[in-house]
Every structure is written in C-alpha cells, then in structure tokens.
Write a protein that holds these residues in place. Structure first.
Motif, PDB file in Angstrom:
ATOM      1  N   THR A 194       3.644   3.822  -1.900  1.00 53.52           N
ATOM      2  CA  THR A 194       2.423   3.867  -2.720  1.00 53.52           C
ATOM      3  C   THR A 194       2.086   2.476  -3.264  1.00 53.52           C
ATOM      4  O   THR A 194       0.936   2.032  -3.205  1.00 53.52           O
ATOM      5  CB  THR A 194       2.597   4.861  -3.890  1.00 53.52           C
ATOM      6  OG1 THR A 194       2.963   6.128  -3.333  1.00 53.52           O
ATOM      7  CG2 THR A 194       1.313   5.017  -4.678  1.00 53.52           C
ATOM      8  N   GLU A 195       3.116   1.807  -3.770  1.00 56.47           N
ATOM      9  CA  GLU A 195       2.944   0.480  -4.342  1.00 56.47           C
ATOM     10  C   GLU A 195       2.512  -0.522  -3.256  1.00 56.47           C
ATOM     11  O   GLU A 195       1.618  -1.352  -3.469  1.00 56.47           O
ATOM     12  CB  GLU A 195       4.296   0.058  -4.932  1.00 56.47           C
ATOM     13  CG  GLU A 195       4.235  -0.867  -6.121  1.00 56.47           C
ATOM     14  CD  GLU A 195       5.660  -1.270  -6.577  1.00 56.47           C
ATOM     15  OE1 GLU A 195       5.780  -2.293  -7.260  1.00 56.47           O
ATOM     16  OE2 GLU A 195       6.637  -0.569  -6.196  1.00 56.47           O
ATOM     17  N   PHE A 196       3.131  -0.439  -2.095  1.00 56.47           N
ATOM     18  CA  PHE A 196       2.795  -1.344  -0.986  1.00 56.47           C
ATOM     19  C   PHE A 196       1.363  -1.116  -0.517  1.00 56.47           C
ATOM     20  O   PHE A 196       0.609  -2.075  -0.301  1.00 56.47           O
ATOM     21  CB  PHE A 196       3.773  -1.126   0.175  1.00 56.47           C
ATOM     22  CG  PHE A 196       3.512  -1.980   1.380  1.00 56.47           C
ATOM     23  CD1 PHE A 196       3.722  -3.351   1.334  1.00 56.47           C
ATOM     24  CD2 PHE A 196       3.072  -1.416   2.566  1.00 56.47           C
ATOM     25  CE1 PHE A 196       3.479  -4.152   2.458  1.00 56.47           C
ATOM     26  CE2 PHE A 196       2.833  -2.197   3.689  1.00 56.47           C
ATOM     27  CZ  PHE A 196       3.036  -3.567   3.630  1.00 56.47           C
ATOM     28  N   GLU A 197       0.975   0.127  -0.394  1.00 57.63           N
ATOM     29  CA  GLU A 197      -0.382   0.427   0.069  1.00 57.63           C
ATOM     30  C   GLU A 197      -1.431  -0.075  -0.928  1.00 57.63           C
ATOM     31  O   GLU A 197      -2.476  -0.599  -0.534  1.00 57.63           O
ATOM     32  CB  GLU A 197      -0.547   1.929   0.325  1.00 57.63           C
ATOM     33  CG  GLU A 197       0.248   2.391   1.543  1.00 57.63           C
ATOM     34  CD  GLU A 197       0.025   3.852   1.920  1.00 57.63           C
ATOM     35  OE1 GLU A 197      -0.976   4.444   1.468  1.00 57.63           O
ATOM     36  OE2 GLU A 197       0.857   4.396   2.674  1.00 57.63           O
ATOM     37  N   ALA A 198      -1.144   0.079  -2.212  1.00 58.20           N
ATOM     38  CA  ALA A 198      -2.085  -0.402  -3.242  1.00 58.20           C
ATOM     39  C   ALA A 198      -2.189  -1.930  -3.188  1.00 58.20           C
ATOM     40  O   ALA A 198      -3.292  -2.498  -3.230  1.00 58.20           O
ATOM     41  CB  ALA A 198      -1.622   0.051  -4.626  1.00 58.20           C
TER      42      ALA A 198
END
Lengths: 96, 96
Positions: free
Chosen positions: B16-20
């Motif tokens: 989630t953090e990487f995609e954001a």
C-alpha cells in the motif's frame, strides 16, 4: 488498465528478420486495436539477442479482444521460428 | 524512442505504501515531462510483492532530462526503503 511485459531471447543471427516480422505485427495491432494503447518492442542495449515488449491495454475487454484477433492466432505459430527459448511474460493491473 | 523495463520486488507488507509513493511519483513525471510518453507501474498478477514499470521516452534528450530531474534525484534516496532487492532494469531503443 492492464500491462504486459514480454522478454524474448532470439536465435543467433535472426535479428533483422525478427525485427521485420515484429514491425509488421506491431503495425497491425496499432492499426486495428484502439484499446491497445501501448505496443512497443525494444531491443536490449546490453544483449544483442534480447528484445522486450511493453504493452498497455485500456481495459480487460481490450486485453481479451487482443487475444482473439487473427493476427495473434497467426503469431503463435510463427514467432517460435525466431526464439531461442520460450518468452518470459508478466501481466498485471496498472497501479493508478 | 527509448524503452525501459524495471522490475521491483518489495518488502513484505509494504504494498500500500509503495503504491502510494509510486503514484505520487508517476503523477509528477506525467505532469512535468512531456517527452516521457509512457510511465506506468503495474502489479504482477502472479506475485504479491512484485511490480513492473513500463517506460517510453520520445528521444535521447527526454531520457537524459528525466535522469536529471529533482524528482528522480529524490527517488534514488527513498525507493530503497520499499525494496527487498535491487531493481532489475533493461533499457534499449524501440524497434520501429
């Protein structure tokens, strides 16, 4: 949006023939499939016998339709003449 | 035209953090670099921790300019926080 990455290792000395074949193929896809928004073969700058294909499809319907075209059916039977090994293919949804 | 393929394996649980992070980054590139004609991160449908990036540059100048942007300089220092291993990157000229 759906992305595809395909990696091709071709047989020695078949670069010119492979590039001509794939250029004709890309031209057909670009001319007849508006839902295929990116369809681009590139040559690996660091390996003479390697190519990679970058593909983006507008949606699942465009992806499914691509797989059912006459040119894709024909490709399966002919691309093997150029390849030194089976292609490596990654598929997945676009992020954002 | 120049193509890039980049493959990322990220640390467990950081999707989630990487995609954001990458969404914000892609937005900057698309908004400020007209010579970058494709810049798309996709998620490998077959591996939860793998992503792949498809990139096309209009020409060598666009490619060179991309490497000198502030956002690219900043990326080098931060993307490592998400990765489980160094990215695999292929580069080369477009065929046709």
């Amino acid at each position: 949006m759906i992305g595809i990455y395909a990696h091709f290792t071709i047989q020695p000395g078949k670069q010119t023939e492979f590039e001509a074949f794939m250029t004709e193929f890309m031209t057909k896809v670009k001319a007849t499939e508006p839902g295929v928004t990116v369809y681009q073969l590139c040559k690996n700058a660091k390996a003479e016998d390697e190519y990679f294909m970058l593909e983006l499809y507008a949606d699942q319907a465009a992806f499914d339709a691509h797989g059912k075209t006459e040119h894709m059916a024909a490709l399966g039977g002919t691309i093997g003449e150029f390849l030194a090994q089976p292609p490596k293919i990654l598929r997945g949804p676009a992020v954002f």
